[in-house]
Design an enzyme around this catalytic site. Sequence first.
Site, PDB file in Angstrom:
ATOM      1  N   GLN A 267       1.725 -11.077  -3.025  1.00 34.43           N
ATOM      2  CA  GLN A 267       0.271 -10.959  -2.934  1.00 34.43           C
ATOM      3  C   GLN A 267      -0.306 -10.519  -4.264  1.00 34.43           C
ATOM      4  O   GLN A 267       0.362  -9.843  -5.034  1.00 34.43           O
ATOM      5  CB  GLN A 267      -0.103  -9.909  -1.895  1.00 34.43           C
ATOM      6  CG  GLN A 267       0.022 -10.377  -0.462  1.00 34.43           C
ATOM      7  CD  GLN A 267      -0.489  -9.332   0.489  1.00 34.43           C
ATOM      8  OE1 GLN A 267      -0.282  -8.151   0.278  1.00 34.43           O
ATOM      9  NE2 GLN A 267      -1.159  -9.760   1.535  1.00 34.43           N
TER      10      GLN A 267
ATOM     11  N   ASP B 145      -2.129  -8.105  -4.840  1.00 38.20           N
ATOM     12  CA  ASP B 145      -2.555  -6.888  -4.188  1.00 38.20           C
ATOM     13  C   ASP B 145      -3.040  -5.874  -5.207  1.00 38.20           C
ATOM     14  O   ASP B 145      -2.497  -5.772  -6.296  1.00 38.20           O
ATOM     15  CB  ASP B 145      -1.322  -6.291  -3.509  1.00 38.20           C
ATOM     16  CG  ASP B 145      -1.632  -5.829  -2.120  1.00 38.20           C
ATOM     17  OD1 ASP B 145      -2.805  -5.848  -1.749  1.00 38.20           O
ATOM     18  OD2 ASP B 145      -0.685  -5.454  -1.418  1.00 38.20           O
TER      19      ASP B 145
ATOM     20  N   HIS C 162      -4.777  -1.701  -5.196  1.00 42.79           N
ATOM     21  CA  HIS C 162      -5.396  -0.574  -4.519  1.00 42.79           C
ATOM     22  C   HIS C 162      -6.123   0.271  -5.546  1.00 42.79           C
ATOM     23  O   HIS C 162      -5.539   0.637  -6.566  1.00 42.79           O
ATOM     24  CB  HIS C 162      -4.346   0.240  -3.766  1.00 42.79           C
ATOM     25  CG  HIS C 162      -3.733  -0.540  -2.646  1.00 42.79           C
ATOM     26  ND1 HIS C 162      -2.601  -1.301  -2.808  1.00 42.79           N
ATOM     27  CD2 HIS C 162      -4.137  -0.716  -1.369  1.00 42.79           C
ATOM     28  CE1 HIS C 162      -2.321  -1.914  -1.679  1.00 42.79           C
ATOM     29  NE2 HIS C 162      -3.218  -1.578  -0.776  1.00 42.79           N
TER      30      HIS C 162
ATOM     31  N   CYS D 272       0.805  -1.230   0.000  1.00 45.49           N
ATOM     32  CA  CYS D 272       0.000   0.000   0.000  1.00 45.49           C
ATOM     33  C   CYS D 272       0.837   1.278   0.000  1.00 45.49           C
ATOM     34  O   CYS D 272       0.577   2.172  -0.819  1.00 45.49           O
ATOM     35  CB  CYS D 272      -1.021   0.036   1.128  1.00 45.49           C
ATOM     36  SG  CYS D 272      -1.084  -1.397   2.176  1.00 45.49           S
TER      37      CYS D 272
ATOM     38  N   HIS E 262      -8.595  -1.441  -0.626  1.00 44.86           N
ATOM     39  CA  HIS E 262      -7.559  -2.479  -0.642  1.00 44.86           C
ATOM     40  C   HIS E 262      -8.234  -3.758  -1.103  1.00 44.86           C
ATOM     41  O   HIS E 262      -9.247  -4.149  -0.539  1.00 44.86           O
ATOM     42  CB  HIS E 262      -7.001  -2.747   0.758  1.00 44.86           C
ATOM     43  CG  HIS E 262      -6.396  -1.553   1.422  1.00 44.86           C
ATOM     44  ND1 HIS E 262      -5.052  -1.437   1.623  1.00 44.86           N
ATOM     45  CD2 HIS E 262      -6.950  -0.437   1.938  1.00 44.86           C
ATOM     46  CE1 HIS E 262      -4.798  -0.294   2.250  1.00 44.86           C
ATOM     47  NE2 HIS E 262      -5.930   0.332   2.463  1.00 44.86           N
TER      48      HIS E 262
ATOM     49  N   LYS F 254     -15.102  -3.573   5.923  1.00 46.12           N
ATOM     50  CA  LYS F 254     -14.522  -4.477   4.930  1.00 46.12           C
ATOM     51  C   LYS F 254     -15.392  -5.689   4.702  1.00 46.12           C
ATOM     52  O   LYS F 254     -16.279  -6.007   5.502  1.00 46.12           O
ATOM     53  CB  LYS F 254     -13.130  -4.918   5.374  1.00 46.12           C
ATOM     54  CG  LYS F 254     -13.136  -5.679   6.684  1.00 46.12           C
ATOM     55  CD  LYS F 254     -11.749  -6.224   7.008  1.00 46.12           C
ATOM     56  CE  LYS F 254     -11.778  -7.003   8.312  1.00 46.12           C
ATOM     57  NZ  LYS F 254     -10.530  -7.688   8.608  1.00 46.12           N
TER      58      LYS F 254
ATOM     59  N   ARG G  91       8.003 -10.071   5.749  1.00 48.64           N
ATOM     60  CA  ARG G  91       7.566  -9.769   7.110  1.00 48.64           C
ATOM     61  C   ARG G  91       8.331 -10.669   8.058  1.00 48.64           C
ATOM     62  O   ARG G  91       8.395 -11.878   7.851  1.00 48.64           O
ATOM     63  CB  ARG G  91       6.059  -9.998   7.274  1.00 48.64           C
ATOM     64  CG  ARG G  91       5.243  -9.038   6.439  1.00 48.64           C
ATOM     65  CD  ARG G  91       3.759  -9.226   6.628  1.00 48.64           C
ATOM     66  NE  ARG G  91       3.039  -8.448   5.615  1.00 48.64           N
ATOM     67  CZ  ARG G  91       1.740  -8.514   5.397  1.00 48.64           C
ATOM     68  NH1 ARG G  91       0.988  -9.327   6.128  1.00 48.64           N
ATOM     69  NH2 ARG G  91       1.168  -7.792   4.463  1.00 48.64           N
TER      70      ARG G  91
END
Length: 647
Positions: free
Chosen positions: A389, A391, A393, A342, A518, A472, A371
């Site tokens: 991911q 991912d 946005h 992000c 997200h 969410k 991580r």
Amino acid sequence: MSGSTALQPLRLTLPDGSVRELPPGSTGRALAESIGSGLARAALAVKVDGQLRDLDRPLESDAAVAIVTERDPEALDLLRHSSAHMLATAVRELFPGARIGFGPSIEDGFYYDFEVPRPFTPEDLEAIEKKMAEVAERDYPFTRDVVDRADANRRFADDPLKLERIAELGDDETITVYTDGPFQDLCRGPHVPRTGRLKHYKLLNAAGAYWRGDERRQMLQRIYGTAWFKKDELDAYLHRLEEAKKRDHRRLGRELDLFMFHPFAPGAPFYTDRGTTMVRVINDYVRELNQRAGYQEIKTPLLYNKGLWEISGHWGKYREHMFLVLDSETGEHDFSLKPMNCPSHHLYFGTRKHSYRELPTGYATFDVLHRNEVSGALGGLTRVRQFQQDDCHVYLMSSQIATEVRRITDMILELYATFGLTATLKFATRPEQRIGEDAMWDRAEADLRAALEATGKPYELKPGDGAFYGPKIDFDVSDSIGRKWQLGTIQLDYAAADRFDLTYVGEDNTEHRPVIIHRAMAGSFERFMAILIEHFAGAFPLWLAPEQVRVIPISDGQTDAARRLAERLRGAGVRVHVDDRNETLNYRIRDGEVWKIPYMAVVGQREADADTLALRVRGAGRKQEIFPAGEFIARVAEENRTRALVP
RNA sequence: GCUGACGUAGCUCAAUUGGCAGAGCAGCUGAUUUGUAAUCAGCAGGUUAGGGGUUCGAUUCCCCUCGUCAGCUCCA
């Protein structure tokens, strides 16, 4: 207490609406007996105005009652909780000094925590299980006593953990103690009537567990077990455990040569050629969906100065999970590998001006994330330190939320359906700790909910479970053996645009804050791979299989024909190998099955002459079919194109 | 991170109370040319995770490190 006097009978309303009258103080058991001796034998507890109670506890007032037997869903809980007590009873007999912690029923079983001088061994568990059988044999009744605080403290004088719990109980709370034979436990109950009712159980494993899950408190020794009403249920459960073990992605990953780990890179997978192929195929599919949605795919840096993390808030709250990198010029650990995409996307969005005309704008990224999970949290592909991911946005105006969420939801469900996974949706609303005005939350929740309703899918409401920056939708996926995984998520974010000072120029020629969504569909590819491996038990649909077709010439005479066939398949985009090893046909067929290759194309002299092949479908045994080569190639290409789940 | 168990050939596993590290599969070589789930023979494969200690002698006992596995409040 009710106003009933000793002389007035209790009026008990049964589930079918009929009313029974019994003398005051009658027990649930008496009620069951009054209905029928079969029911009395089957009775485990009684439900009084919706609350579970011990069968032998007197009924105090008129109520709606129901006799609880094995067939009631709550009964398993009861059974398992009582099993936990029986476990503790056995442990106390074998290890008289053992102090007791908590022992609840859990999904599929129960556990009990003990404070003992040394951990339990597998041999201990066997002995304890034997002792449990003895306790069951003795058929102790579970009896309930209401005690006052002083009495409770006296009874558990040797059990400091229980004393701690007693001290927490409010003055208005009833303190109850349950006893079975020599064992008594502070417990809210209820329980099954006697230990003799506990027949089908098994102790599974023992492990350390912090008292109350607090790593600062002492470590107790926890014993896990499972318990069922019927022997075949217990057997079926144990069988399920075995089956789950067989499809464990760590095992299949090695057997099917998909990925591996090396001690030098704990928590970070190596993908083999076969595994990489699968990741790429999944990637390509997600790319296709992103493209269809009009999202841009971008690549962003992996390593950032802490300035970024200070803006995003990670530096303050998330630093211990980030891999910090030494900047040799400053001598400081001022850089970090990114743990999320992000901030990169926000940074990127902020580098230029945006018109409302270009919204919604979506950025998708497949970059590698790191991580720093604690070592004990690592395991297989599901808990890793390095992962990717799917991912994305999306930056948009609040008026666009409903449409966009609807679009994303459809996309996610389509993705799951392609893998034969079914999803349940969860709608999580504003939490206690949150930012933003109530009006904003009203709007956001209404928009999300409208989008959710529009999908026509049922969903579960999880009030207060939203992110601090917005509500969410979570997508829980069930795999082929019924396990649940949280995969996709759609989160509305009203905070990031402020933090990163992101704007777009509106129709009114002034700057506005965009809302950010997200989105993740598969979540991390690593975990998704693990789920797919276990979901399919390694027998992947053709389009996903690393090796789709294996061509097997029967003897040397057909090697050239086999190679020509493979070449034509390859030309049609099929992942194919020729197995012309100097082994028997049986050996190579078996090898193909063991490797779970979707199609084996056997080419003997007859097939070579006729430009055909004998198709053996994975798992179908000797049932084979002769195909003209061209027809087969077209069929495989079509399965690939449509991402067919089954041949 | 913590507690416990575990770590022997690429894989799955053996190796009495401390006494010469073995087998199957996979691999390599050769024979065999196969019609739908393991052809036969031979060969090679190891600093027993790494390091230290005890011992005449350590896969075995002790300590440290690394890794793997299970678990670490679904509310007495």
